[in-house]
Design an enzyme around this catalytic site. Structure first.
Site, PDB file in Angstrom:
ATOM      1  N   TYR A 155       0.839  -1.208   0.000  1.00 17.34           N
ATOM      2  CA  TYR A 155       0.000   0.000   0.000  1.00 17.34           C
ATOM      3  C   TYR A 155       0.872   1.255   0.000  1.00 17.34           C
ATOM      4  O   TYR A 155       0.652   2.182  -0.793  1.00 17.34           O
ATOM      5  CB  TYR A 155      -0.912  -0.044   1.225  1.00 17.34           C
ATOM      6  CG  TYR A 155      -1.908   1.088   1.309  1.00 17.34           C
ATOM      7  CD1 TYR A 155      -3.002   1.151   0.448  1.00 17.34           C
ATOM      8  CD2 TYR A 155      -1.761   2.091   2.261  1.00 17.34           C
ATOM      9  CE1 TYR A 155      -3.912   2.190   0.532  1.00 17.34           C
ATOM     10  CE2 TYR A 155      -2.669   3.130   2.359  1.00 17.34           C
ATOM     11  CZ  TYR A 155      -3.749   3.177   1.493  1.00 17.34           C
ATOM     12  OH  TYR A 155      -4.653   4.196   1.570  1.00 17.34           O
ATOM     13  N   LYS A 159       1.089   4.085  -2.961  1.00 16.15           N
ATOM     14  CA  LYS A 159       0.661   5.470  -2.706  1.00 16.15           C
ATOM     15  C   LYS A 159       1.814   6.456  -2.875  1.00 16.15           C
ATOM     16  O   LYS A 159       1.583   7.628  -3.181  1.00 16.15           O
ATOM     17  CB  LYS A 159       0.040   5.576  -1.306  1.00 16.15           C
ATOM     18  CG  LYS A 159      -1.297   4.840  -1.177  1.00 16.15           C
ATOM     19  CD  LYS A 159      -2.344   5.445  -2.102  1.00 16.15           C
ATOM     20  CE  LYS A 159      -3.721   4.831  -1.916  1.00 16.15           C
ATOM     21  NZ  LYS A 159      -4.741   5.472  -2.766  1.00 16.15           N
TER      22      LYS A 159
HETATM   23  N1  NAD Z   1      -9.921   5.967   4.875  1.00 12.60           N
HETATM   24  C1  NAD Z   1      -8.685   6.324   5.184  1.00 12.60           C
HETATM   25  O1  NAD Z   1      -8.315   6.463   6.371  1.00 12.60           O
HETATM   26  C2  NAD Z   1      -7.682   6.617   4.099  1.00 12.60           C
HETATM   27  C3  NAD Z   1      -6.420   7.082   4.467  1.00 12.60           C
HETATM   28  C4  NAD Z   1      -5.485   7.368   3.486  1.00 12.60           C
HETATM   29  C5  NAD Z   1      -5.808   7.214   2.163  1.00 12.60           C
HETATM   30  N2  NAD Z   1      -7.036   6.751   1.814  1.00 12.60           N
HETATM   31  C6  NAD Z   1      -7.321   6.588   0.377  1.00 12.60           C
HETATM   32  O2  NAD Z   1      -8.511   7.284   0.056  1.00 12.60           O
HETATM   33  C7  NAD Z   1      -9.224   6.579  -0.967  1.00 12.60           C
HETATM   34  C8  NAD Z   1     -10.633   6.263  -0.482  1.00 12.60           C
HETATM   35  O3  NAD Z   1     -10.533   5.509   0.713  1.00 12.60           O
HETATM   36  P1  NAD Z   1     -11.838   4.968   1.482  1.00 12.60           P
HETATM   37  O4  NAD Z   1     -11.385   4.636   2.853  1.00 12.60           O
HETATM   38  O5  NAD Z   1     -12.977   5.879   1.270  1.00 12.60           O
HETATM   39  O6  NAD Z   1     -12.076   3.592   0.690  1.00 12.60           O
HETATM   40  P2  NAD Z   1     -13.348   2.609   0.726  1.00 12.60           P
HETATM   41  O7  NAD Z   1     -12.796   1.224   0.827  1.00 12.60           O
HETATM   42  O8  NAD Z   1     -14.351   3.052   1.748  1.00 12.60           O
HETATM   43  O9  NAD Z   1     -13.979   2.817  -0.716  1.00 12.60           O
HETATM   44  C9  NAD Z   1     -13.231   2.514  -1.867  1.00 12.60           C
HETATM   45  C10 NAD Z   1     -14.181   2.377  -3.045  1.00 12.60           C
HETATM   46  O10 NAD Z   1     -13.381   2.027  -4.193  1.00 12.60           O
HETATM   47  C11 NAD Z   1     -14.065   1.013  -4.904  1.00 12.60           C
HETATM   48  N3  NAD Z   1     -13.123   0.195  -5.670  1.00 12.60           N
HETATM   49  C12 NAD Z   1     -12.248  -0.727  -5.181  1.00 12.60           C
HETATM   50  N4  NAD Z   1     -11.617  -1.333  -6.203  1.00 12.60           N
HETATM   51  C13 NAD Z   1     -12.081  -0.773  -7.346  1.00 12.60           C
HETATM   52  C14 NAD Z   1     -11.828  -1.010  -8.735  1.00 12.60           C
HETATM   53  N5  NAD Z   1     -10.969  -1.945  -9.139  1.00 12.60           N
HETATM   54  N6  NAD Z   1     -12.485  -0.250  -9.643  1.00 12.60           N
HETATM   55  C15 NAD Z   1     -13.382   0.683  -9.242  1.00 12.60           C
HETATM   56  N7  NAD Z   1     -13.683   0.922  -7.956  1.00 12.60           N
HETATM   57  C16 NAD Z   1     -13.043   0.195  -7.015  1.00 12.60           C
HETATM   58  C17 NAD Z   1     -14.781   0.193  -3.838  1.00 12.60           C
HETATM   59  O11 NAD Z   1     -15.860  -0.555  -4.387  1.00 12.60           O
HETATM   60  C18 NAD Z   1     -15.224   1.276  -2.868  1.00 12.60           C
HETATM   61  O12 NAD Z   1     -16.511   1.770  -3.172  1.00 12.60           O
HETATM   62  C19 NAD Z   1      -8.388   5.340  -1.276  1.00 12.60           C
HETATM   63  O13 NAD Z   1      -7.544   5.594  -2.371  1.00 12.60           O
HETATM   64  C20 NAD Z   1      -7.575   5.139  -0.018  1.00 12.60           C
HETATM   65  O14 NAD Z   1      -6.385   4.428  -0.245  1.00 12.60           O
HETATM   66  C21 NAD Z   1      -7.971   6.444   2.754  1.00 12.60           C
END
Ligand code: NAD
Length: 250
Positions: A155, A159
């Site tokens: 991851y 990123k």
């Molecule tokens: N939540 C956190 O604390 C956090 C922290 C740092 C970075 N992020 C980043 O922010 C972004 C959103 O995170 P989140 O926590 O809301 O994620 P989440 O898991 O709640 O939602 C991710 C969405 O992406 C979709 N998805 C997954 N694989 C896919 C694919 N192959 N094609 C199309 N859609 C796909 C899923 O169906 C889901 O709806 C991500 O890139 C994550 O890495 C999140």
């Protein structure tokens, strides 16, 4: 403040839940038409319906961003329905956590395919439309974990790759009226994290490490993304904005 997003079209990947969903709702509240893309087509449709019920304009497409044909079809459908794409938010992302020696190669590949290659496919499909209109905003979701997190070699690597990708693409597109930036969230409290079996423990540990003393909310990330998509952010490109509550280290 008027962010100048009325009559703009924003395409958000992974918009069916979490940060992507709230980002889509925030763009819609700013008057933008929103195209929601997600592997989970029903979830994306439900958010689009939520936006339309509130008087906004939204379309949804089921799409797997790891697959170029799937991305190209979804982008073609969005152009057919909404006529243009001004903002691309590469939000869809996954993690498959395990220490390196326990990590499955298939999990490594999947994390790279979604987080890195998915961003590549979406940019390749959308950029020609932005270039033709000499205006565009690309915002890629990175993560605080680029500074290191045990159990997250895949991851973190994916990123940090997003940061390098963002810098190089911003230079390629700077003369085309297109800015390319990244947003690196810290620990953001989504419904997915709240349903985690060790949620309370995770939260306690995370909060103790976050200088501001609380977890991020998806709205904290959505507002950062919307700002980077605005007219006001026209002089910001190639950078990564850390929305981490002041936390950088692991
Ligand atoms: N939540 C956190 O604390 C956090 C922290 C740092 C970075 N992020 C980043 O922010 C972004 C959103 O995170 P989140 O926590 O809301 O994620 P989440 O898991 O709640 O939602 C991710 C969405 O992406 C979709 N998805 C997954 N694989 C896919 C694919 N192959 N094609 C199309 N859609 C796909 C899923 O169906 C889901 O709806 C991500 O890139 C994550 O890495 C999140």
């Amino acid at each position: 403040m008027d962010f100048g997003l009325k009559n703009r079209v924003a395409l958000i990947t992974g918009a069916g839940k979490g940060i992507g969903r709230v980002t889509a709702l925030t763009f819609a509240a700013e008057g933008a038409a929103v195209a929601l893309i997600d592997l989970d087509g029903a979830a994306a449709q439900a958010v689009a319906q939520e936006i339309r019920a509130a008087g906004g304009c939204a379309v949804a497409q089921q799409c797997d961003i790891t697959n170029a044909d799937s991305v190209n079809s979804a982008v073609d459908a969005v152009i057919a329905e909404l006529g243009r794409i001004d903002v691309l938010v590469n939000n869809a992302g996954i993690s498959r956590d395990a220490t390196l020696l326990k990590m499955q190669e298939s999990d490594w590949d999947l994390v790279m395919d979604v987080n890195m290659k998915g961003t590549f496919h979406c940019c390749r499909a959308v950029l020609p439309h932005m270039k033709a209109q000499k205006w565009g905003r690309v915002i890629n979701l990175s993560s605080r974990s680029i500074f290191g997190n045990p159990g997250q070699t895949s991851y973190s690597a994916s990123k940090l790759a997003v940061v390098g990708f963002t810098r190089s693409l911003s230079l390629e597109q700077a003369r085309n009226g297109i800015t390319v930036n990244a947003v690196a969230p810290g620990f953001v409290e989504t419904e997915g994290i709240r349903s985690h079996k060790s949620y309370a423990q995770l939260k306690e540990v995370a909060v103790s490490k976050i200088p501001v003393g609380f977890l991020g909310d998806p709205t904290d990330i959505a507002s950062t993304v919307v700002f980077l998509a605005s007219e006001q952010a026209r002089y910001i490109t190639g950078t990564t904005v850390f929305a981490t509550g002041g936390r950088f280290s692991s």
